[in-house]
Design a protein around this motif. Sequence first.
Motif, PDB file in Angstrom:
ATOM      1  N   LEU A  95     -59.672 117.944 -45.317  1.00 16.62           N
ATOM      2  CA  LEU A  95     -59.891 116.900 -44.533  1.00 16.62           C
ATOM      3  C   LEU A  95     -58.687 116.376 -44.057  1.00 16.62           C
ATOM      4  CD1 LEU A  95     -61.889 114.933 -42.609  1.00 16.62           C
ATOM      5  CD2 LEU A  95     -61.691 113.378 -44.543  1.00 16.62           C
ATOM      6  N   HIS A  96     -58.252 116.381 -42.628  1.00 13.54           N
ATOM      7  CA  HIS A  96     -57.062 115.620 -42.340  1.00 13.54           C
ATOM      8  C   HIS A  96     -57.039 115.332 -40.748  1.00 13.54           C
ATOM      9  CE1 HIS A  96     -56.940 119.971 -41.211  1.00 13.54           C
ATOM     10  NE2 HIS A  96     -56.223 119.677 -39.990  1.00 13.54           N
ATOM     11  N   PHE A  97     -56.396 114.233 -40.497  1.00 15.82           N
ATOM     12  CA  PHE A  97     -56.247 113.638 -39.151  1.00 15.82           C
ATOM     13  C   PHE A  97     -54.769 113.906 -38.520  1.00 15.82           C
ATOM     14  CE2 PHE A  97     -59.548 111.486 -41.604  1.00 15.82           C
ATOM     15  CZ  PHE A  97     -60.580 111.641 -40.508  1.00 15.82           C
ATOM     16  N   HIS A  98     -55.023 114.429 -37.273  1.00  8.67           N
ATOM     17  CA  HIS A  98     -53.638 114.659 -36.541  1.00  8.67           C
ATOM     18  C   HIS A  98     -53.203 113.228 -35.704  1.00  8.67           C
ATOM     19  CE1 HIS A  98     -53.831 119.274 -36.496  1.00  8.67           C
ATOM     20  NE2 HIS A  98     -55.089 118.958 -36.898  1.00  8.67           N
ATOM     21  N   LEU A  99     -52.157 112.888 -36.060  1.00  7.81           N
ATOM     22  CA  LEU A  99     -51.676 111.568 -35.209  1.00  7.81           C
ATOM     23  C   LEU A  99     -50.599 112.011 -34.396  1.00  7.81           C
ATOM     24  CD1 LEU A  99     -51.502 108.495 -34.849  1.00  7.81           C
ATOM     25  CD2 LEU A  99     -49.952 108.554 -36.714  1.00  7.81           C
ATOM     26  N   VAL A 100     -50.985 111.941 -32.905  1.00 11.47           N
ATOM     27  CA  VAL A 100     -50.116 112.719 -32.158  1.00 11.47           C
ATOM     28  C   VAL A 100     -49.590 111.765 -31.139  1.00 11.47           C
ATOM     29  CG1 VAL A 100     -50.112 114.370 -30.318  1.00 11.47           C
ATOM     30  CG2 VAL A 100     -51.494 114.820 -32.282  1.00 11.47           C
ATOM     31  N   GLY A 101     -48.654 111.600 -30.644  1.00 10.16           N
ATOM     32  CA  GLY A 101     -47.889 110.912 -29.798  1.00 10.16           C
ATOM     33  C   GLY A 101     -46.577 110.941 -29.201  1.00 10.16           C
ATOM     34  N   GLY A 102     -45.944 109.950 -28.487  1.00  6.36           N
ATOM     35  CA  GLY A 102     -44.616 109.897 -28.013  1.00  6.36           C
ATOM     36  C   GLY A 102     -44.673 110.950 -26.941  1.00  6.36           C
ATOM     37  N   VAL A 103     -45.665 111.017 -25.985  1.00  2.00           N
ATOM     38  CA  VAL A 103     -45.665 111.815 -24.935  1.00  2.00           C
ATOM     39  C   VAL A 103     -46.854 111.186 -24.017  1.00  2.00           C
ATOM     40  CG1 VAL A 103     -47.132 113.965 -25.757  1.00  2.00           C
ATOM     41  CG2 VAL A 103     -45.593 114.153 -23.850  1.00  2.00           C
ATOM     42  N   GLN A 104     -46.927 111.315 -22.669  1.00  2.00           N
ATOM     43  CA  GLN A 104     -47.945 110.843 -21.864  1.00  2.00           C
ATOM     44  C   GLN A 104     -48.908 112.159 -21.921  1.00  2.00           C
ATOM     45  OE1 GLN A 104     -48.709 108.069 -20.081  1.00  2.00           O
ATOM     46  NE2 GLN A 104     -50.592 108.999 -19.993  1.00  2.00           N
ATOM     47  N   MET A 105     -50.190 111.877 -22.301  1.00  2.00           N
ATOM     48  CA  MET A 105     -51.240 112.892 -22.580  1.00  2.00           C
ATOM     49  C   MET A 105     -52.355 112.451 -21.625  1.00  2.00           C
ATOM     50  SD  MET A 105     -51.871 112.782 -26.807  1.00  2.00           S
ATOM     51  CE  MET A 105     -51.017 111.172 -27.170  1.00  2.00           C
ATOM     52  N   GLY A 106     -53.009 113.648 -21.188  1.00  3.77           N
ATOM     53  CA  GLY A 106     -53.936 113.466 -20.099  1.00  3.77           C
ATOM     54  C   GLY A 106     -55.116 112.872 -20.657  1.00  3.77           C
ATOM     55  N   GLU A 107     -56.247 112.381 -19.648  1.00  5.96           N
ATOM     56  CA  GLU A 107     -57.278 111.733 -19.959  1.00  5.96           C
ATOM     57  C   GLU A 107     -58.422 112.336 -20.724  1.00  5.96           C
ATOM     58  OE1 GLU A 107     -58.705 109.941 -16.491  1.00  5.96           O
ATOM     59  OE2 GLU A 107     -56.959 108.604 -16.185  1.00  5.96           O
ATOM     60  N   LYS A 108     -58.023 113.776 -20.468  1.00  6.18           N
ATOM     61  CA  LYS A 108     -59.167 114.617 -21.329  1.00  6.18           C
ATOM     62  C   LYS A 108     -58.793 115.164 -22.408  1.00  6.18           C
ATOM     63  CE  LYS A 108     -61.211 116.083 -17.004  1.00  6.18           C
ATOM     64  NZ  LYS A 108     -61.550 117.213 -15.964  1.00  6.18           N
ATOM     65  N   ILE A 109     -59.861 115.116 -23.180  1.00  8.96           N
ATOM     66  CA  ILE A 109     -59.580 115.598 -24.891  1.00  8.96           C
ATOM     67  C   ILE A 109     -59.386 117.000 -24.795  1.00  8.96           C
ATOM     68  CG2 ILE A 109     -60.515 115.661 -27.069  1.00  8.96           C
ATOM     69  CD1 ILE A 109     -62.290 112.989 -26.262  1.00  8.96           C
ATOM     70  N   ILE A 110     -60.249 118.091 -24.040  1.00 12.20           N
ATOM     71  CA  ILE A 110     -59.945 119.447 -24.121  1.00 12.20           C
ATOM     72  C   ILE A 110     -59.822 120.013 -22.718  1.00 12.20           C
ATOM     73  CG2 ILE A 110     -60.895 119.773 -26.497  1.00 12.20           C
ATOM     74  CD1 ILE A 110     -63.798 120.516 -24.976  1.00 12.20           C
TER      75      ILE A 110
END
Length: 110
Positions: A95-110
């Motif tokens: 079990l793990h969680f990805h913590l992702v950031g530092g960039v503008q991401m889109g509104e959609k998850i996939i």
Amino acid sequence: MCIFCEIIAGNIPSTKVYEDENILAFKDINPVAPVHIIIVPQVHIECANDINAENSKYVSYIFEKIPEIAKSQGIYSYRVINNCGEDAGQTVKHLHFHLVGGVQMGEKII
Ligand code: 5GP
Ligand code: ZN
């Protein structure tokens, strides 16, 4: 032992960003964003399907620590992702969680 248990045991090197008796956070070896941290419980839980009344404290603890871990990486806005099972693309069965950031991401998850 799974890859993340090997990392926790120190048998596989990693760039750790946070560690205590419950959890470990380290940089993803193949980052998809400027900040990409993997956060794991120190105990081996295979995936989200195996979260139960006994071990859910590790999940809540991870979320308690996420703001601190994110802040340590200089981000205050981020996405937290958990993949559970093969259709979801889970490649490491710990079990793990990805913590992702530092960039503008889109509104959609996939
Ligand atoms: P999953 O696809 O299971 O949700 O995510 C597994 C993640 O672990 C992937 O993003 C992959 O890059 C990362 N990963 C796999 N092996 C290692 C490793 O040995 N060290 C580190 N730091 N990350 C790894
Ligand atoms: Zn493990």
